[in-house]
Write an enzyme that holds these catalytic residues in place. Structure first.
Site: not given
Ligand code: PLP
Length: 373
Positions: A67-68, A142, A192, A315
């Site tokens: 996601g990042t 989140n 994930h 964190c």
């Molecule tokens: N964006 C949101 C809202 C998230 O909750 C997260 C992960 O906690 C991410 C992006 C990042 O996703 P990833 O862990 O697949 O990099």
């Protein structure tokens, strides 16, 4: 172990493990020979499944590594594709978005805040009336789980021609999402979070305006995410998405009931708590501040009792900072320090909730004593 940190990551579903194992021998899907065509057909089928489930065309599906990464490609790429230097970013976004905005600010972007209210929900859309290179907003927060007014945001931005990126990492697999109906320009998701393999992400990207490439070196995934594609990851992602969306209505009702049971117990049996999650919110999230405690101590005490939870905030090297989400919600330091996120998922049972309820009052009492020392 009682695992209540599904918003951080959720165990892989058996359907995803099976699909992943079956595709694990896949070779390069761009190979011009039989084994390449075989890998390509597994990848195509995963892409078509995702497109059908998320309401877009297969060409709009781009497989990434997280996601990042999807957030990075979207924000940096849409910014690069625009002549404007204005970007609109709500105050309670995940660091995968906030830190990219910060980096772009260092390169001359004018970052305009989209204010959030006491529930971490975007509450003033007026900055969207001035055109920008892009606007971004998470679908659901989140930490506290609040669902954002995404349709209003995309419509308001579309009225002045501003592309919108939606970070739907917490929402995909839990809520039905239709990319075309949403009218987002790009959308990020992460396998994930819904029972797919870790290290596999999704970026949905309209044909135009499309993010300009921020990586170079290959033409895969429309050149937007070059590099040999992780075919097994894509197959596992598609299987997990299919299963999670097939059962999402039933699961939403079941998990909301369990979450509400936990909330009712906490507010009835523990003094001085503030419930930070307010509706409309994901049925999986319950974020609570236990005043007079410290989130890090709570995590350790609960861990010792076999319960895995987190604060939900970013964190650094395992040490939690005060959450920027709670800060943006207007929480004071005491409320922010004692915050804890319980997040439920498909493996959560009534026994899990009962186990937490049984341990929590004593643990909070201990944590309060420790923080007085
Ligand atoms: N964006 C949101 C809202 C998230 O909750 C997260 C992960 O906690 C991410 C992006 C990042 O996703 P990833 O862990 O697949 O990099």
């Amino acid at each position: 172990m009682t695992y209540l940190d599904h918003a951080a990551t959720t165990p892989m579903r058996q359907s995803a493990i099976d699909a992943w194992v079956e595709a694990s021998g896949a070779l390069n899907p761009n190979g011009q020979y039989a084994a390449g065509r075989q890998a390509r057909s597994v990848l195509d089928s995963a892409r078509e499944t995702v497109a059908e489930l998320l309401g877009c065309e297969p060409i709009e599906v781009i497989f990434t590594a997280s996601g990042t990464e999807s957030d990075n490609i979207a924000l940096q790429g849409l910014y690069a594709a625009s002549e404007s230097n204005r970007i609109i970013v709500p105050a309670a976004e995940h660091s995968a978005v906030r830190d990219v905005a910060g980096m772009l600010a260092g390169r001359g972007a004018q970052v305009v805040d989209l204010p959030v209210d006491g529930a971490a929900r975007v509450c003033d859309l007026s900055p969207l009336d001035t055109p920008a290179a892009l606007a971004t907003c998470m679908y659901a927060n989140n930490e506290v789980g609040s669902i954002q007014p995404i349709a209003e945001i995309t419509q308001r931005a579309a009225a002045v021609g501003t592309p919108v990126h939606v970070d739907a990492v917490q929402a995909v697999g839990k809520l039905p999402i239709n990319f075309h109906e949403l009218q987002a320009t790009t959308l990020a998701a992460s396998a994930h979070k819904f029972g797919g393999p870790r290290g596999t992400g999704l970026l949905l990207a309209q044909r135009t305006p499309a993010p300009k490439p921020v990586y170079f070196g290959g033409g895969q995934e429309r050149g937007i995410r070059p590099g040999t594609v992780n075919v097994a990851g894509a197959a596992g992602l598609a299987a997990a998405l299919q299963e999670s969306l097939r059962e999402h209505e039933r699961e939403a009702a079941r998990l909301a009931r369990l979450r509400d049971k936990l909330r009712t117990f906490i507010t009835a049996h523990i003094d001085d708590v503030v419930v930070n999650t307010t509706e409309p919110a994901l049925p999986t999230h319950l974020h609570v501040s236990f005043l007079g405690t410290d989130g890090d101590s709570l995590i350790m005490l609960l861990d010792r009792a076999g319960v895995a939870v987190s604060t939900g905030s970013a964190c650094a090297a395992g040490v939690n900072r005060v959450s920027h989400v709670l800060e943006a919600m207007g929480a004071d330091n005491v409320r922010a320090r004692g915050a804890l996120r319980f997040s439920l998922g498909y493996t959560t049972t009534e026994d899990d909730i009962d186990a937490v309820c049984q341990q929590l009052p004593e643990i909070i009492e201990t944590a309060r004593k420790v923080s007085e020392l």
